[in-house]
Scaffold this motif. Sequence first.
Motif, PDB file in Angstrom:
ATOM      1  N   VAL A  81      -0.740   6.158  -3.229  1.00 11.23           N
ATOM      2  CA  VAL A  81      -1.589   4.961  -3.274  1.00 11.23           C
ATOM      3  C   VAL A  81      -0.757   3.686  -3.188  1.00 11.23           C
ATOM      4  CG1 VAL A  81      -3.158   3.619  -4.730  1.00 11.23           C
ATOM      5  CG2 VAL A  81      -3.446   6.104  -4.538  1.00 11.23           C
ATOM      6  N   GLU A  82       0.328   3.625  -3.943  1.00  9.93           N
ATOM      7  CA  GLU A  82       1.148   2.414  -3.966  1.00  9.93           C
ATOM      8  C   GLU A  82       1.863   2.187  -2.643  1.00  9.93           C
ATOM      9  OE1 GLU A  82       1.215   0.089  -6.283  1.00  9.93           O
ATOM     10  OE2 GLU A  82      -0.346   1.264  -7.306  1.00  9.93           O
ATOM     11  N   LEU A  83       2.374   3.256  -2.026  1.00  5.17           N
ATOM     12  CA  LEU A  83       3.079   3.098  -0.757  1.00  5.17           C
ATOM     13  C   LEU A  83       2.145   2.656   0.360  1.00  5.17           C
ATOM     14  CD1 LEU A  83       5.460   6.212  -0.862  1.00  5.17           C
ATOM     15  CD2 LEU A  83       6.078   3.809  -1.159  1.00  5.17           C
ATOM     16  N   GLN A  84       0.912   3.155   0.343  1.00  7.44           N
ATOM     17  CA  GLN A  84      -0.047   2.742   1.365  1.00  7.44           C
ATOM     18  C   GLN A  84      -0.404   1.272   1.227  1.00  7.44           C
ATOM     19  OE1 GLN A  84      -3.295   5.589   2.335  1.00  7.44           O
ATOM     20  NE2 GLN A  84      -2.242   7.001   0.950  1.00  7.44           N
ATOM     21  N   LYS A  85      -0.337   0.726   0.020  1.00  3.30           N
ATOM     22  CA  LYS A  85      -0.569  -0.704  -0.162  1.00  3.30           C
ATOM     23  C   LYS A  85       0.498  -1.525   0.548  1.00  3.30           C
ATOM     24  CE  LYS A  85      -2.838  -0.346  -4.701  1.00  3.30           C
ATOM     25  NZ  LYS A  85      -2.714  -0.678  -6.156  1.00  3.30           N
ATOM     26  N   HIS A  86       1.678  -0.926   0.747  1.00  2.33           N
ATOM     27  CA  HIS A  86       2.773  -1.604   1.450  1.00  2.33           C
ATOM     28  C   HIS A  86       2.782  -1.264   2.941  1.00  2.33           C
ATOM     29  CE1 HIS A  86       4.093  -1.882  -2.748  1.00  2.33           C
ATOM     30  NE2 HIS A  86       4.879  -2.878  -2.364  1.00  2.33           N
ATOM     31  N   ALA A  87       1.657  -0.725   3.434  1.00  2.65           N
ATOM     32  CA  ALA A  87       1.484  -0.418   4.865  1.00  2.65           C
ATOM     33  C   ALA A  87       2.495   0.610   5.370  1.00  2.65           C
ATOM     34  CB  ALA A  87       1.564  -1.687   5.704  1.00  2.65           C
TER      35      ALA A  87
END
Length: 366
Positions: A63-69
């Motif tokens: 989830v957190e990595l996807q927030k960073h595209a």
Amino acid sequence: MQFSELITTLEGLHQQLSQQAARQADQLLTLRNYLFGFYIVEFEQHGTDRAAYGQQLHKRLSVELQKHAIKSVSDRSLRQYRQFYLTYPQIWQTLSAKFKLPDFDLIRQEDVTSNASIDKDLPTLNPSLLLDRLTYSHFVELLKVDNPLLRRFYEVEALKNNWKVHELNRAITTLLAERTSLSTDKAAVIARIQENQPTGLEDLIRNPYLLEFLGLQEKPEYTENDFEKAIIDNLQDFLLELGRGFCFEARQKRISFGNRHYRIDLVFYHRILKCHVLIDLKIGEFDHADAGQMTVYLNYYKANEMSAGDNPPVGIILCASKDNSLVEYATSGMANEVFVSQYLAELPDKEQLQAFIERESRSIND
């Protein structure tokens, strides 16, 4: 130089450099995924707040990595990167020199040593060859092979024969290593992978079943027909391997819809469950279409073959390999009982296969 020659020269230069750029991009993607796996393992083992994340680490990290595209960081992908690092700790030996990686000293050598011990008895293979000539998609296929000796076989043959990903997948899903170890003409068996010919087995298993009772004799090549005949010839042992209550009814049972005819590989009746059991043998990897086909068979039997007192039929799809997530999505919500199991062939002679891999490895490393 004529104008036409200039065009030809520039086109060739473009193609050559484009291929090198694509290959470099593949290598860097492999490197990224490998390092993701390392840092995940490092955090799991030595992170100061690792206990706060526990079993939810991969999901929360995704989830957190996807927030960073950042792409390709699903929960499943992160677990795969972790497995990549743990399966190939020896690759780390080449990364520092090849890519001048920072923070190499962060690697805890005891972790590398403990993981590398898995492969200490295997034929040696230069790790840099794996990085230079295999894409991450190749590694995804290799990670499906749990047995280190068999995995080394596929690594060596993929390098030696320049297999594309689909050729490697076909080799694994049709149990090429096992069939090669059973065959006297090993080169002929391997060569067939690069021909567009069916080469797989049609075995049965109980997820998995190990078909030790087939008593196969050495011959130049084994095909799926050889294994199917061996199963039928050893039907009594196969029934024992299936478990209690199975009674054989038919092989290649034909069912028809108008002018279209289909054949169910094996049909049993289970005297305890009081239902028919339909078995569909798949040469390679499970596909979602297999579940749909089995549903047709089950609905036909439910409408035309059930007798008074029978329970609804059960379907078993036996395949060389399967993706558990695909199986779950393909069979979820089905009214019929459909099970997907994996089969394994016996590895007759570990020493013989290991000696063969060593010979093949020398031709690559030299």
